[in-house]
Write an enzyme that holds these catalytic residues in place. Structure first.
Site, PDB file in Angstrom:
ATOM      1  N   HIS A  96       0.840  -1.216   0.000  1.00 12.08           N
ATOM      2  CA  HIS A  96       0.000   0.000   0.000  1.00 12.08           C
ATOM      3  C   HIS A  96       0.858   1.243   0.000  1.00 12.08           C
ATOM      4  CE1 HIS A  96      -3.304   2.726   1.312  1.00 12.08           C
ATOM      5  NE2 HIS A  96      -4.063   1.801   0.754  1.00 12.08           N
ATOM      6  N   PHE A  97       1.390   1.703  -0.926  1.00 10.81           N
ATOM      7  CA  PHE A  97       1.576   1.148  -2.270  1.00 10.81           C
ATOM      8  C   PHE A  97       3.069   1.083  -2.481  1.00 10.81           C
ATOM      9  CE2 PHE A  97      -2.415   3.527  -2.204  1.00 10.81           C
ATOM     10  CZ  PHE A  97      -3.317   2.578  -2.648  1.00 10.81           C
TER      11      PHE A  97
END
Length: 154
Positions: free
Chosen positions: A59-60
């Protein structure tokens, strides 16, 4: 500082004490310390956001951002420490469950290197149900806010 000033400033709860008060553990312990604790009123949870957090792997990967739901979880854990502090040692280790989250807003991303300050205020309590409002800030800038209710159970 006299006793009156200490009551206004509140107390500080370090990580070892936080872990004695609430059952959360790595990788789901979302606060590192709680400061300015005033029983039955409010407190501020501190989260040092590190690139080593396991959620950043997905993420991410190209642009790591702390998930909003984990910011909300940091709010809940901060509130749980306030509840236990307010109720006293007999409540240590009890579970504090989310009942509702309202008005959640995310204003800016929280990224590795940030220090998240989660300001929690008790709105009211009745029996084992408590309602809170919270703001999460980084460098004084609002990152997220919400109101929520929780229930403490054995």
């Amino acid at each position: 500082m006299d006793g009156k000033e200490a009551a206004v400033a509140g107390v500080t709860i370090d990580i070892e004490r936080v872990m004695a008060m609430i059952p959360h553990r790595y990788p789901f312990l979302m606060i590192d310390r709680v400061v300015d604790v005033v029983a039955n009123e409010g407190c501020t949870g501190i989260k040092n956001v590190s690139i080593n957090e396991p959620f950043f792997q997905g993420h991410f990967p190209a642009r790591p951002v702390m998930p909003g739901v984990l910011i909300i979880e940091a709010m809940a854990q901060t509130a749980a420490v306030l509840v236990v502090h307010t109720l006293g040692p007999d409540s240590e280790g009890k579970l504090v469950y989310f009942m509702s989250v309202d008005g959640a807003r995310f204003r800016r991303p929280v990224v590795p290197g940030d220090q998240l300050h989660v300001h929690v205020r008790k709105e009211r309590s009745r029996g084992n149900v408590w309602k809170f409002s919270a703001e999460a800030k980084v460098d004084g800038q609002l990152a997220a806010e919400a109101t929520y209710a929780a229930m403490i159970l054995d």
